[in-house]
Design a protein around this motif. Structure first.
Motif, PDB file in Angstrom:
ATOM      1  N   GLU A  75       0.857  -1.185   0.000  1.00  0.00           N
ATOM      2  CA  GLU A  75       0.000   0.000   0.000  1.00  0.00           C
ATOM      3  C   GLU A  75       0.895   1.237   0.000  1.00  0.00           C
ATOM      4  O   GLU A  75       1.244   1.742   1.053  1.00  0.00           O
ATOM      5  CB  GLU A  75      -0.903   0.021   1.242  1.00  0.00           C
ATOM      6  N   THR A  87       1.634   5.129  -0.754  1.00  0.00           N
ATOM      7  CA  THR A  87       1.050   6.457  -0.996  1.00  0.00           C
ATOM      8  C   THR A  87       2.156   7.367  -1.518  1.00  0.00           C
ATOM      9  O   THR A  87       3.337   7.000  -1.514  1.00  0.00           O
ATOM     10  CB  THR A  87       0.487   7.047   0.309  1.00  0.00           C
ATOM     11  N   PHE A  88       1.783   8.574  -1.903  1.00  0.00           N
ATOM     12  CA  PHE A  88       2.764   9.555  -2.367  1.00  0.00           C
ATOM     13  C   PHE A  88       3.774   9.843  -1.256  1.00  0.00           C
ATOM     14  O   PHE A  88       4.979   9.884  -1.493  1.00  0.00           O
ATOM     15  CB  PHE A  88       2.072  10.843  -2.818  1.00  0.00           C
ATOM     16  N   SER A  89       3.273  10.020  -0.021  1.00  0.00           N
ATOM     17  CA  SER A  89       4.153  10.313   1.123  1.00  0.00           C
ATOM     18  C   SER A  89       5.110   9.157   1.395  1.00  0.00           C
ATOM     19  O   SER A  89       6.298   9.368   1.635  1.00  0.00           O
ATOM     20  CB  SER A  89       3.329  10.581   2.380  1.00  0.00           C
ATOM     21  N   LYS A  90       4.580   7.954   1.352  1.00  0.00           N
ATOM     22  CA  LYS A  90       5.404   6.766   1.621  1.00  0.00           C
ATOM     23  C   LYS A  90       6.485   6.620   0.550  1.00  0.00           C
ATOM     24  O   LYS A  90       7.642   6.332   0.853  1.00  0.00           O
ATOM     25  CB  LYS A  90       4.520   5.512   1.680  1.00  0.00           C
ATOM     26  N   LYS A 116       7.678  15.413  -1.871  1.00  0.00           N
ATOM     27  CA  LYS A 116       6.365  15.054  -2.429  1.00  0.00           C
ATOM     28  C   LYS A 116       6.148  15.661  -3.816  1.00  0.00           C
ATOM     29  O   LYS A 116       5.630  14.972  -4.707  1.00  0.00           O
ATOM     30  CB  LYS A 116       5.250  15.458  -1.467  1.00  0.00           C
ATOM     31  N   ARG A 155      -3.586   5.982 -10.104  1.00  0.00           N
ATOM     32  CA  ARG A 155      -3.896   6.372  -8.727  1.00  0.00           C
ATOM     33  C   ARG A 155      -5.204   5.712  -8.326  1.00  0.00           C
ATOM     34  O   ARG A 155      -6.145   5.685  -9.112  1.00  0.00           O
ATOM     35  CB  ARG A 155      -4.064   7.883  -8.624  1.00  0.00           C
ATOM     36  N   GLN A 170      -7.976   5.923  -5.177  1.00  0.00           N
ATOM     37  CA  GLN A 170      -8.399   6.634  -3.968  1.00  0.00           C
ATOM     38  C   GLN A 170      -8.739   5.637  -2.863  1.00  0.00           C
ATOM     39  O   GLN A 170      -9.366   4.608  -3.111  1.00  0.00           O
ATOM     40  CB  GLN A 170      -9.607   7.512  -4.281  1.00  0.00           C
ATOM     41  N   SER A 171      -8.315   5.953  -1.658  1.00  0.00           N
ATOM     42  CA  SER A 171      -8.613   5.111  -0.501  1.00  0.00           C
ATOM     43  C   SER A 171     -10.111   5.135  -0.222  1.00  0.00           C
ATOM     44  O   SER A 171     -10.709   6.214  -0.157  1.00  0.00           O
ATOM     45  CB  SER A 171      -7.854   5.613   0.732  1.00  0.00           C
ATOM     46  N   ILE A 229      -6.506  10.304   0.656  1.00  0.00           N
ATOM     47  CA  ILE A 229      -5.349   9.422   0.420  1.00  0.00           C
ATOM     48  C   ILE A 229      -5.497   8.715  -0.923  1.00  0.00           C
ATOM     49  O   ILE A 229      -6.555   8.166  -1.236  1.00  0.00           O
ATOM     50  CB  ILE A 229      -5.218   8.380   1.556  1.00  0.00           C
ATOM     51  N   PHE A 230      -4.406   8.746  -1.688  1.00  0.00           N
ATOM     52  CA  PHE A 230      -4.354   8.029  -2.960  1.00  0.00           C
ATOM     53  C   PHE A 230      -3.212   7.028  -2.917  1.00  0.00           C
ATOM     54  O   PHE A 230      -2.102   7.359  -2.495  1.00  0.00           O
ATOM     55  CB  PHE A 230      -4.148   8.996  -4.141  1.00  0.00           C
ATOM     56  N   TYR A 231      -3.507   5.821  -3.367  1.00  0.00           N
ATOM     57  CA  TYR A 231      -2.479   4.789  -3.474  1.00  0.00           C
ATOM     58  C   TYR A 231      -1.956   4.777  -4.902  1.00  0.00           C
ATOM     59  O   TYR A 231      -2.699   5.052  -5.849  1.00  0.00           O
ATOM     60  CB  TYR A 231      -3.044   3.412  -3.116  1.00  0.00           C
TER      61      TYR A 231
END
Length: 139
Positions: A51, A53-56, A65, A83, A85-86, A92-94
């Motif tokens: 999983e 995300t952009f941050s991860k 970012k 992308r 969406q959660s 949050i976008f995965y």
């Protein structure tokens, strides 16, 4: 006369040439002429995370970012990622790989598999067993 280390060097040089040929073959099969090594590493990082995300991804790749957003936009245009969406949090976008993205991310593994196939086609079973035993000793 060549010493053993020189002979081993030449042998590995040949092995790496064959691996490079296998990589090029897989690369060509996928029609990937314009992707960089760095981009391949990013796709591999996405592939290895369940999983992401952009941050991860920014954390994993040690980028900002905005840099990740720019890179993901390029990947979307290249049809390598999308992308998602959660469902729990709309903010949050995965980042998910497309089939093409998975192929690129797994290119190294696929080229190694191709190399192993070539080796298996060149060696008999006894030689393969011996090679595996020798290579397992290398630390």
């Amino acid at each position: 006369m060549m010493n053993k280390k020189e002979h081993l060097f030449i042998t590995f040089e040949n092995l790496f040439r064959v691996k490079s040929e296998c990589s090029s073959s897989v690369f060509s099969e996928c029609g990937l002429s314009d992707i960089t090594i760095k981009q391949m590493r990013y796709l591999k990082a996405i592939d290895e995370c369940e999983e992401v995300t952009f941050s991860k991804l920014a954390e994993i790749t040690r980028n900002s970012k905005p840099t990740i957003t720019e890179m993901i936009n390029k990947f979307v245009k290249m049809e390598c990622v999308y992308r998602e969406q959660s469902p729990l949090d709309g903010r949050i976008f995965y980042i998910r790989l497309t089939e093409k993205g998975q192929t690129i991310a797994r290119l190294e593994r696929n080229s190694l598999l191709k190399l192993v196939e070539r080796m298996a086609g060149s060696l008999d079973e006894k030689d393969m067993d011996t090679l595996v035993q020798i290579l397992q000793k290398v630390k």
